[in-house]
Design an enzyme around this catalytic site. Structure first.
Site, PDB file in Angstrom:
ATOM      1  CG  HIS A 118      -1.994  -1.065   1.149  1.00  0.00           C
ATOM      2  ND1 HIS A 118      -2.521  -1.543  -0.031  1.00  0.00           N
ATOM      3  CD2 HIS A 118      -2.613  -1.765   2.145  1.00  0.00           C
ATOM      4  CE1 HIS A 118      -3.420  -2.474   0.226  1.00  0.00           C
ATOM      5  NE2 HIS A 118      -3.496  -2.638   1.531  1.00  0.00           N
ATOM      6  CG  HIS A 192      -7.755  -0.992   2.773  1.00  0.00           C
ATOM      7  ND1 HIS A 192      -8.460  -1.917   3.495  1.00  0.00           N
ATOM      8  CD2 HIS A 192      -6.613  -1.612   2.374  1.00  0.00           C
ATOM      9  CE1 HIS A 192      -7.771  -3.043   3.552  1.00  0.00           C
ATOM     10  NE2 HIS A 192      -6.647  -2.895   2.869  1.00  0.00           N
ATOM     11  CD  GLU A 330      -8.143  -3.667  -0.322  1.00  0.00           C
ATOM     12  OE1 GLU A 330      -7.032  -3.152  -0.542  1.00  0.00           O
ATOM     13  OE2 GLU A 330      -8.289  -4.719   0.324  1.00  0.00           O
TER      14      GLU A 330
END
Length: 364
Positions: A118, A192, A330
């Protein structure tokens, strides 16, 4: 199942409300915006572009926050597993924290074993965003902006990013992403949110019904990095082409489920990459009647069944979050695409514009 029929929201109700939410450990102020339209209530932080709450009515009109999160800035800064965060520069994993682009090697800080996850330990989820409110005849929303300097978290290029959160008159939550760069780079932005349509802290989501329009998925190795294979979902726990409960097949003796302690896999959407958002997933909680439909332009959908929630985190309602208490959907390009030329490309070059749209619709 029918769409919610909400009375039109007045102009006064549409106006976003801004308030001080708290301060980071370095004294930086974090603000929260509260928006309401079409029966949906949304609360967003300037820190990480975080969706701190998304509130929906059930079939009896009773509201609940269906997004896991925290009640304090401190918890987001020190303990959050990306609750509600705007993720970048690269959502999901890049193997070994490295990739080669146009013959140049790039090294990224690792924060998930040997992988970059991420965007790294100081990704977009841990940055303050500039936030601008807007209203129109039917919509209300926020424009979030941030410029990521060349070399931040090891990524090349100065990336200028704009993300628009819109609540429509129908109560849809729309997310539009845009980015440009002054040097060739890779980009994969997502959000998220951890969904529990019974309400955050409401227990396991294993009884939620899930449909995903994906005939294939990307199997992973023990480090949860795709092997490069696009595998058929037939006969696996990853087959959600027809609605079934999230937990229906989680106890299969499948190494893929053991690696992730459940589902934490990229679903290869049948529609592929599209210019306009198309419906790809539906999540329904049978008791409340709340239903989430996801439409996106993206070719992939990371489905994560909250496997690493361990009871140590406490939500704003004072309830602990345990394994399986949420589901993430996601929308994205595939994990580790910079090292997988056979995957849809995530390369962005100067003069080009990265664009992505995801729409979350809520029905009863």
């Amino acid at each position: 199942m029918c769409a919610r029929q909400e009375p039109p929201t007045s102009r006064e109700e549409q106006e976003p409300v801004k308030e001080l939410f708290g301060e980071l450990s370095d004294g930086t102020k974090v603000h929260r915006w509260s928006l309401e339209n079409g029966g949906t209530r949304l609360k967003v932080l300037s820190y990480g572009g975080i969706v701190q709450a998304l509130e929906l009515p059930d079939r009896r009109g009773r509201y609940a926050n269906v997004s896991l999160g925290f009640g304090t800035v401190e918890a987001y800064e020190t303990s959050s597993p990306y609750f509600g965060a705007l993720v970048g520069r690269y959502g999901n994993r890049i193997a070994k924290g490295r990739f080669t682009l146009d013959g140049e090697d790039h090294r990224l800080p690792v924060n998930d074993g040997d992988n970059n996850l991420h965007g790294g330990p100081e990704g977009f989820d841990r940055r303050i965003w500039e936030v601008e409110e807007f209203t129109s005849a039917s919509d209300v929303g926020l424009v979030l902006r941030r410029t990521s300097p060349d070399g931040e978290m090891g990524y090349p290029g100065t990336l200028t990013t704009k993300v628009t959160y819109t609540l429509t008159a129908n109560g849809d939550w729309r997310v539009d992403y845009e980015a440009t760069t002054d040097r060739t780079t890779v980009v994969n932005l997502t959000n998220h949110v951890y969904w529990n349509l019974a309400g955050e802290g409401g227990g396991s989501v294993h009884d939620h019904e899930l449909m995903i329009a994906a005939s294939r998925y990307t199997p992973v190795d023990a480090a949860l990095v795709p092997t490069g294979e696009l595998a058929d979902v037939t006969g696996t726990a990853f087959d959600f082409r027809r609605p079934k409960t999230v937990g229906a097949d989680l106890r299969q003796a499948d190494p893929q489920l053991l690696y992730a302690k459940g589902i934490d896999h990229n679903m290869v959407l049948d529609k592929g990459l599209t210019q306009l958002p198309e419906h790809v997933a539906t999540l329904r909680e049978p008791v409340s009647g709340r239903t989430l439909k996801v439409a996106t332009t993206e070719p992939g959908l990371q489905c994560y069944s909250g496997n690493f929630l361990d009871g140590t985190l406490v939500g704003p309602g004072g309830r602990t979050y345990r394994q399986g208490d949420a589901l993430c959907l996601e929308t994205q390009h595939f994990p580790d695409s910079p090292n997988r030329p056979e995957f849809p490309t995530t390369v962005l070059r100067p003069g080009g514009t990265y664009r992505s749209t995801t729409i979350h619709s809520f029905n009863l």
